[in-house]
Design a protein around this motif. Structure first.
Motif, PDB file in Angstrom:
ATOM      1  N   GLY A 113       0.739  -1.237   0.120  1.00  7.14           N
ATOM      2  CA  GLY A 113      -0.070   0.030  -0.006  1.00  7.14           C
ATOM      3  C   GLY A 113       0.782   1.338  -0.148  1.00  7.14           C
ATOM      4  N   THR A 116      -0.746   4.230  -2.428  1.00 13.33           N
ATOM      5  CA  THR A 116      -1.875   4.944  -1.985  1.00 13.33           C
ATOM      6  C   THR A 116      -1.462   5.743  -0.473  1.00 13.33           C
ATOM      7  N   SER A 117      -0.700   4.974   0.387  1.00 18.49           N
ATOM      8  CA  SER A 117      -0.340   5.821   1.388  1.00 18.49           C
ATOM      9  C   SER A 117       0.480   7.149   1.302  1.00 18.49           C
ATOM     10  N   LYS A 120      -2.206   9.371   0.513  1.00 17.75           N
ATOM     11  CA  LYS A 120      -2.831   9.858   1.712  1.00 17.75           C
ATOM     12  C   LYS A 120      -2.169  10.682   2.678  1.00 17.75           C
ATOM     13  N   ASP A 223       1.532  -3.798   5.554  1.00 14.00           N
ATOM     14  CA  ASP A 223       0.250  -4.426   5.511  1.00 14.00           C
ATOM     15  C   ASP A 223      -0.013  -4.954   6.655  1.00 14.00           C
ATOM     16  N   THR A 249      -0.831  -0.232   7.164  1.00 15.57           N
ATOM     17  CA  THR A 249      -1.956  -0.244   6.477  1.00 15.57           C
ATOM     18  C   THR A 249      -3.058  -1.223   6.736  1.00 15.57           C
ATOM     19  N   ARG A 250      -4.259  -0.820   6.190  1.00  9.07           N
ATOM     20  CA  ARG A 250      -5.361  -1.812   6.582  1.00  9.07           C
ATOM     21  C   ARG A 250      -5.660  -2.254   7.779  1.00  9.07           C
ATOM     22  N   ASP A 252      -8.319  -1.410   9.433  1.00  5.56           N
ATOM     23  CA  ASP A 252      -9.666  -1.505   9.557  1.00  5.56           C
ATOM     24  C   ASP A 252     -10.156  -2.950   8.840  1.00  5.56           C
ATOM     25  N   GLY A 277      -8.752   2.927   5.904  1.00  9.07           N
ATOM     26  CA  GLY A 277      -9.825   2.652   4.989  1.00  9.07           C
ATOM     27  C   GLY A 277      -9.281   2.791   3.431  1.00  9.07           C
ATOM     28  N   GLU A 278     -10.075   2.727   2.805  1.00  7.23           N
ATOM     29  CA  GLU A 278      -9.741   2.770   1.231  1.00  7.23           C
ATOM     30  C   GLU A 278      -9.525   4.309   0.845  1.00  7.23           C
ATOM     31  N   LYS A 279     -10.216   5.180   1.215  1.00  2.37           N
ATOM     32  CA  LYS A 279     -10.368   6.502   0.967  1.00  2.37           C
ATOM     33  C   LYS A 279      -9.026   7.063   1.044  1.00  2.37           C
TER      34      LYS A 279
END
Length: 480
Positions: A113, A116-117, A120, A223, A249-250, A252, A277-279
């Motif tokens: 991730g 994406t991170s 973010k 992860d 990450t993840r 949640d 989360g994914e957002k």
């Protein structure tokens, strides 16, 4: 993530709290259960041993066993050690005061991730710290990795380094530094390449990029769902790269939580952020004390209030507080409440962050209830006319059938919603009798954000110390 571990530990400590006196053997038996719970949660064995030894040594002291509330004392010791295991009382911030551009290098395995991170974190720095960031992808191995970061950059309105086909990571890093300086960026985020496993080529590339960019922060992205293997990966990177922190990450997800509990001990570096989360706004500062409280079933009211403050507009909160103080509360107000709860993460997330709500969360799971109930209720209210929402007394049997058909629900679902509204409306009238805004302040402390969320009221509040009364399966107050 920690639900299973939390349930096991809560059961153990409930047994200790229920005893008037404790023997040394009672403590050792409880610690044996805690050891099993931690191992089943995939916590690294050396970490478990160190934790259990520290707790046992402190818990079998005469000051604890002979105290008035020995069970509570043991729980306090476990809580303190759990906080220490996760990194201490306070969160560790990023170092952002160096000469700009501050270089933050993201490292980790492929699929953890990182990309994406990176986006973010850029969004987080912009919104929370007012920092202008530039992102650059150094991943020339994974197909479309650089294009992915460019797309994410457009979504969060953050500059990304233009892609030059065939350019290698070290050259990309040099170009990114020059571009960041030209654009007066405060922070340069380098998204490095990953592999499916730790190898010499990966580490050599990490070191080369690090020597060129001289990063202030080197963050390992891990992860959480990879469990014990995440700990092994972290150990490998720690031995090769000068890490300054970890992003999990993840968080949640439904992982057992062992990676999070082991990471600080294995790497010696703090967990700085958690992906929830994914957002692209689902990145939170990691607070060891708050996470420990959640694991031990004590809730996390501070994070809940922060999430409410970030979600709810202050002017909307004040307007609703004034209406509540006057005893005014219609279905438009209820709809606003339901939408706010949905924006804050839904019923399950809220229940998990509130002290003493473990049973309510379990009741939700057992009844098959999920966050769709909020969407269904919103649909029912949306099927009403403006006059009906403002004056629910107009709703006769014929209107209820029309509303149910329009929302795709049954008439009994409409009746359940109206019953919940009536209970909350009665609570609003009680606030008016208590003295309006003064009564609201007495109930909620400040009468601000919390006042705008009746479902999040404290003890004695409209939610009965939990969620809105009348929500099926949540154990709200029953009226006869």
């Amino acid at each position: 993530m920690f639900d299973s571990l939390s349930d096991r530990l809560t059961g153990v400590f409930d047994g200790l709290r229920g005893r008037g006196a404790l023997r040394e053997q009672d403590v050792r038996d409880a610690m044996r259960e805690v050891r099993i719970a931690l191992l089943e949660a995939d916590v690294a064995l050396p970490v478990v041993r160190r934790f259990i030894d520290a707790v046992t040594e402190k818990a079998i002291g005469s000051e604890v066993l002979k105290s008035v509330t020995p069970g509570q004392q043991v729980v306090k010791i476990v809580s303190d050690e759990l906080v220490e295991m996760l990194g201490g009382e306070e969160s560790v911030p990023l170092e952002l005061e160096a000469k700009p551009p501050v270089v933050i290098m993201m490292v980790g395995l492929q699929g953890s991730g990182k990309t994406t991170s990176t986006a973010k974190l850029a969004k987080f720095l912009k919104e929370k710290h007012g920092k202008k960031s530039m992102m650059a992808s150094l991943d020339v191995n994974r197909p479309a990795a650089q294009e992915q970061l460019a797309v994410l950059g457009e979504q969060i309105e953050c500059a990304t380094l233009p892609i030059v086909a065939g350019q290698q990571p070290v050259d990309i890093a040099r170009r990114a530094l020059d571009a960041a300086k030209l654009q007066a960026a405060d922070v340069l985020l380098l998204d490095t390449a990953g592999r499916l496993h730790v190898d010499e080529a990966l580490m050599a590339e990490m070191k080369a990029v690090s020597s060129i960019s001289a990063p202030t922060e080197v963050l390992l992205v891990v992860d959480s769902l990879t469990g014990q293997d995440a700990v092994n990966v972290a150990k490998s990177f720690t031995e090769e790269v000068p890490l300054t922190g970890v992003i999990l990450t993840r968080m949640d997800g439904d992982a057992r939580g062992g990676a999070a509990l082991s990471m600080r001990h294995v790497t010696g570096k703090p967990i700085k952020f958690a992906g929830t989360g994914e957002k692209l706004d689902a990145l939170e500062t990691f607070h060891p004390k708050r996470v420990a409280d959640r694991i031990l079933g004590m809730g996390d009211v501070v994070s809940l209030v922060e999430k409410a403050a970030a979600t709810i507009k202050e002017e909307d909160a004040e307007a609703l507080a004034k209406r509540m103080a006057k005893g005014q509360f219609d279905l438009n107000d209820l709809r606003t409440q339901l939408q706010q709860m949905n924006q804050m993460g839904g019923l399950g997330m809220l229940a998990g962050m509130m002290p003493g709500m473990k049973k309510a969360k379990a009741a939700m799971a057992n009844s098959g209830m999920d966050d769709k109930v909020l969407v269904h209720m919103d649909a029912i209210i949306g099927s009403m006319t403006p006059k009906e929402r403002a004056n629910p007394a107009l709703l006769n049997a014929k209107r209820k059938r029309r509303i149910a058909a329009g929302a795709g629900k049954e008439v009994q679902d409409v009746n359940k919603l109206l019953k919940m509204y009536q209970e909350m409306s009665r609570a609003m009238k009680q606030i008016k009798k208590m003295g309006g805004l003064k009564g609201l302040a007495a109930m909620f402390g400040k009468g601000g954000m919390e006042a705008a969320m009746p479902g999040l009221g404290g003890p004695g509040g409209p939610g009965g110390g939990g969620l809105p009364p009348g929500l099926p399966g949540l154990g709200g107050p029953k009226r006869r």
